[in-house]
Write a protein that holds these residues in place. Sequence first.
Motif, short mmCIF file in Angstrom:
data_model
loop_
_atom_site.label_atom_id
_atom_site.label_comp_id
_atom_site.label_asym_id
_atom_site.label_seq_id
_atom_site.Cartn_x
_atom_site.Cartn_y
_atom_site.Cartn_z
N ALA A 147 0.81 -1.21 0.00
CA ALA A 147 0.00 0.00 0.00
C ALA A 147 0.85 1.27 0.00
CB ALA A 147 -0.92 -0.01 1.20
N LEU A 148 1.90 1.31 0.84
CA LEU A 148 2.67 2.55 0.94
C LEU A 148 3.43 2.83 -0.34
CD1 LEU A 148 4.20 2.84 4.51
CD2 LEU A 148 2.48 4.24 3.41
N VAL A 149 4.08 1.79 -0.87
CA VAL A 149 4.84 1.98 -2.10
C VAL A 149 3.89 2.34 -3.24
CG1 VAL A 149 6.44 0.92 -3.71
CG2 VAL A 149 6.56 0.36 -1.30
N PHE A 150 2.73 1.71 -3.22
CA PHE A 150 1.72 1.99 -4.23
C PHE A 150 1.35 3.47 -4.18
CE2 PHE A 150 -2.63 2.27 -5.76
CZ PHE A 150 -2.62 1.47 -6.88
N LEU A 151 1.06 3.97 -2.98
CA LEU A 151 0.68 5.38 -2.85
C LEU A 151 1.81 6.31 -3.25
CD1 LEU A 151 -1.44 5.48 0.42
CD2 LEU A 151 -2.18 5.92 -1.90
N PHE A 152 3.05 5.90 -2.89
CA PHE A 152 4.20 6.71 -3.27
C PHE A 152 4.31 6.80 -4.79
CE2 PHE A 152 8.64 6.67 -4.66
CZ PHE A 152 9.05 7.89 -4.15
N ALA A 153 4.19 5.64 -5.45
CA ALA A 153 4.27 5.62 -6.91
C ALA A 153 3.12 6.43 -7.50
CB ALA A 153 4.24 4.19 -7.42
N TRP A 154 1.95 6.30 -6.90
CA TRP A 154 0.76 6.98 -7.40
C TRP A 154 0.97 8.50 -7.34
CZ3 TRP A 154 -3.49 4.51 -9.43
CH2 TRP A 154 -4.60 5.32 -9.69
N GLU A 155 1.50 8.94 -6.20
CA GLU A 155 1.73 10.37 -6.01
C GLU A 155 2.78 10.88 -7.00
OE1 GLU A 155 0.29 12.51 -3.98
OE2 GLU A 155 1.63 14.21 -4.27
N THR A 156 3.88 10.12 -7.14
CA THR A 156 4.92 10.53 -8.06
C THR A 156 4.37 10.61 -9.48
OG1 THR A 156 6.34 9.18 -6.69
CG2 THR A 156 7.32 10.11 -8.67
N MET A 157 3.56 9.61 -9.83
CA MET A 157 2.96 9.60 -11.16
C MET A 157 2.09 10.83 -11.33
SD MET A 157 -0.19 8.64 -12.68
CE MET A 157 -0.95 7.62 -11.47
N ALA A 158 1.23 11.10 -10.33
CA ALA A 158 0.31 12.23 -10.45
C ALA A 158 1.08 13.54 -10.62
CB ALA A 158 -0.58 12.30 -9.21
N LEU A 159 2.17 13.69 -9.84
CA LEU A 159 2.93 14.94 -9.94
C LEU A 159 3.68 15.04 -11.25
CD1 LEU A 159 4.25 15.40 -6.31
CD2 LEU A 159 2.43 16.62 -7.48
N SER A 160 4.23 13.92 -11.72
CA SER A 160 4.98 14.04 -12.98
C SER A 160 4.02 14.30 -14.14
CB SER A 160 5.87 12.83 -13.24
OG SER A 160 5.30 11.66 -12.79
#
Lengths: 677, 301
Positions: free
Chosen positions: A130-143
Amino acid sequence: MMMTITYFSIVAAGILLIPFIRVKWKGIITVSVVIVNAVLAGWLAVKVLTGKQFDFIFYGTPVTGDIAVRIDALSGWFILLINFTLVTGALYGLQYMKSYRKQSSNITIHCIAYLLTQSMLTIICVVQNALVFLFAWETMALSVAMLILFEHYKPDTIKAGINYIIQSHLCIVFLSLGFIWVASRTNSYDFNAISNFSSTLSSFASMALFLCFFIGFAFKAGFVPFHTWLPYAHPAAPSHISGVMSGVVIKIGIYGILRMILLIKTDYTLLGFIILFISIVSGVYGVMLAILQHNLKKLLAYHSIENIGIIGIGIGLGTIGIGTNNLLLTTLGFAGGMLHVLNHSLFKSLLFYGAGNVYQATHTMNIEHLGGIVKRMPHTSILFLVAALAICGLPPLNGFVSEFLIYSGLFNGLKTGNMVSMLSLLISVFGLVIIGGLALLCFTKAFGAVFLGNSRHHFPHPPTESSAGKLIPMYMVMGLILAIGLCPNFFLGMLSEPLKLFTDKLSLSAEAAYTVTNTGYTMMYIGWCSTGLIVLTGIIFFIRKKITAQKSVAITPTWSCGYVGNTAKMQYSASSFVRTYRKLAEPLLSIYKKKKEIKGIFPRDGWRETHPYDIVEEWLIDIPLKQIKYFLGKFRFLQNGMIQMYTLYGIVFIILVLGLPFLYGAIKSLIEFLNQL
Amino acid sequence: MISFILIILASIFFTGIIIRTKSIVTGRKGPGIFQPVKDVIRLWKKGAVYSKTTSFIFQIAPSIYFASVLMAIMVVPFGQYKGIISFEGDFVFFAYVLALGKFFSIISALDTGSSFEGMGASREALYSMFAEPAFFILMGSFALLTGKTSFQEIFASLHFGSSISYILGVLATFVLAMITMVENSRMPIDDPKTHLELTMVHEVMILDNSGFDLGMILYATNLKFAMYGALIANLFMGSFPLYLTIPIFFGIQILFAIAVGLLESFTARFRMNHNAQYIFVLSSVSLLIFFGVLLMLGRFN
C-alpha cells in the motif's frame, strides 16, 4: 530481481543524463530510454500473459515493511498497453516538441517527467504494497502535472494544472483512507491483507471499503461526477501528452478498480449494478457534452469520459456475472471492458496526435475556424478518419470488437435474472446504443468541420502535412487498430489469462465452458466479416473505377442554388450541424448563450455565441465553492490591514496556546470539585 | 444465400410498386414498376460531375455505403435458412455495418462544403441515432423471448401462440416498418419528392452526387427497402417449408410496398423540428414489446 535493478538504473541514468546534454539529444535519450524500458517491461508482460506468474518479496524499509511485487496477467495486460502508447507518444512527441527547442530547461523537466510517468505507471501495475503503491501513485500524479504544465506561461494551462493537482490529491485522499482502514486493522501493507480483511467484514462494510477505493480510482479514470479535471487538462497539455494521458494515465484508474474487484470480497451483484449505473451515466453524459464543444481537444477529452463509461459497462457486467455465478457474463463483460481499455488507448491517442498535427499546422483548435484540411494534410486526415470510425465502434475496426463483446454480454444477461436486473440491462443496451449514435453525430461533426469542405478561416501560412517523424508512430497505432479489427480472436486469446483471474472466482460447470469457446468462434467470424467488408468495398470501388474510367468527368463548383459568390462562408458550421441536437438536449445541460439579433431597416452585424458548460461541475464544484467563499467572506473583517490588530492576533494566539493547559487544569478541578459535592 | 438472392430480386420492383401505388391513388397512369431500376441503369452509364471542393472522401463514400448495405443484406436470414453471414449477436453487426455506411454518406455530404448538404447530413445523423434504440430494444425483446441471439435462430424459433404474441407481432411490424421509413428517409419523416432543398433530408445530401455514384446510392435505397421488408417477412415465416415461405416473402414485400405507397399518398410530412421526438417514440413502442415479452414469459415478479 536483475530486471528491476536494470530497469531502475536505466531510468535513473536517463534522468541524471538529461539535464546535462544539448537540447537536440534530450528527446532522443528520452525516447531510447522509454523504448528500452518498454521492451523490458513488455517482455515480462508477454511472459505473464502466456501463463507465468512472478512473485517477489523485497526486503523494504522499516516503514513500508516487506514490499510485495506480484506480476499477474492483469498487470501484464496493462503494462503492455501502457508501454505501447507511451512509446508511440514519445516518438510522436520527439517531433512535436521540435518547435519548442528554445525552452531548454522546460524540455528537461518535460523529459524527466515523462520518464518518471512511464516507470511509475509500470510500478503501479506490479507493486502490491500500500505505501509503495501510494508513493508511486503520487509521483505519477505529480509528474503528469509537470507534463501538463509544459506551457506554464499560459494562464489557462496553469489553471488546468492546478485543477488537476487538486483533484488528483482528492483521489489520493480516498485511496489513503481505504489503505489506512485496512492497515489499521491488519497491521500489514500487503494487498493480500485487503483480501483477507474484506472477507471478515460484513457485506455493508466491505462495500464501503470498495466504494472508498472506487471513488479514489474513479477520480483518475474520469467517471462522472469525478471527471471535471479532464476537460481542462487535456486541451492544456501538448498533444502527445494528451494522447498519453487519455490513452493510458486514466486507464490506471481502471486498473485499480479491476484490482480491487479481484481483492475485495463483497456483494458482487450489487456492486456490479452500482458500477453499471455510474458507467451509463458517464458514457451518455460524456458524449452529450462532447458534441457541443468548440475546441477539438476538449471534444476528445469528453469522449474519454464516454469511453471510460463503455469500459465501465463492461466491468459492471462482468461483476454482475461474478455475483450471479454466470461464466458467460463474466467473460464477456471483463473481456469487453479490458479489450476496450486497449482499443481506447489506441484510437484516442491517435485522435490526439491527429489533433496535434492540425494544431501545429494551423495554430488553432477551434473547430469553427478549421476546414478543408483534407486536401492539404491527406495522411493526417486518413489517420484521424480511421480513429474516428474506430471510436464510433464501427466495423471493421477495433472499437466494434469490444463493443460487440459488451453487447453480447448484455443480451446474454437479459436472458437470465429477475425483473430488476433485466430492466437495468435493457437500460444499459439503450445507453450503449445512444452512446454509439451520439458518437457518430459527434465525429461526423468533428471530422466534417475540421477536415472537409472549404477553409473557414484565412491562415497566414497555409497548413502543410506533418513530417514523417510524426506520421510513422501514428501509422503504427493505426496498424494495431486494424489488426484488432481484423483478427480479434488473437487479442481475445491474449486476454484469456487475465480473464482466468476473474473466472476463478466462479464455480464452473462444463456446459458453461462450451459457450465461452463459442465466443472465440464468434470473434473469428467477426474478423472474417470485417475482412469481407473491406474486400467487398474494394471490389465495388474497383468496378466503379473500371466503368467510370471511360466516362466524361467535369469539375464544377458545388451546387448552391445558382449562387456563385464566396461559398466558403456559407458552409454549414459545426455549431449549426448539431443545432437540432442542442435544442433537444438543452434542458439537460447548462449552455450559456449570448447573441445580438439582426434588427432594423439597416441591420448592423449580428452574432451569437454558445458556451457549453458542465452542469455537474456547476452543481458539485462551483456552487459549493461560492458558498464557502461567501461564508469565509464573513470573516474578512479580520484581515483589515492594521498592523496593530495583527500584533494583537499574535498576542491572543500566544496567550491562548500558553493558557490552554492552565484553563484545562482549572476546568478539570472545577468538575472534580462539582463531583465531590 | 437464398435470402440474399430473394432480397436482390425484391429490390428490383419494390420502389416501382410504391411509385405505381402513389400514381394510381392520385389518378395518374404512372411509370411501370421497373422504372426506378431502369433509371439506375441509365445513371450507371453516365459520366460524372464532381465539385471542386470535394476530396477523395466524396469518391469512396458511395462505394462504402453500397458495400455496407450489401453486407447488411447478407446478415438477413430467410426463415429457418441462415443468411450468408450468421453468428451469435449478428444483429449488432447488422446495425453497426449500416451505421458505417451512414457515417460515410454524412461525411461525403459535408465534403462538398455546401450549406444545404450540411443541413441534410445533420438531420440524417440525428434521426438515425434516434431510430437505433428502437431496433436494439426490439431485438433484445426477441432475444429474451426466444433465448437466442442471432437473427436466424430468433426468427426460426419465433412462433405465435397466445393472443399477446399477435399484438407483439403487430407492434414489431409497426416498429420495423417505421424504422424502414426513417432509414430510407420516406414520408412521415422526409418527403423524397419535395423540390425545396431546405425541407429535404436524404435527397439534399446527395445533391452533388452524379453518374455511377448516384446510381449506387439510389439502388442502395431500393436494397434497403427490400432488406427491411425481408426482416418483416421473417417475422411471419417461422419454420414453414420453402414452397410456402417464398410466396409469403414476396406477398409481404408487395403488401409492404403498397402500404408505403398509400402512407405516402395520404399523409403529410411532419414538422421538421418534431421529427426527433416522433422517432424517439418508436423506442417506447419497442419498450411495450419488451414488457409484452415479460408478460408472456411470466417474469413480472
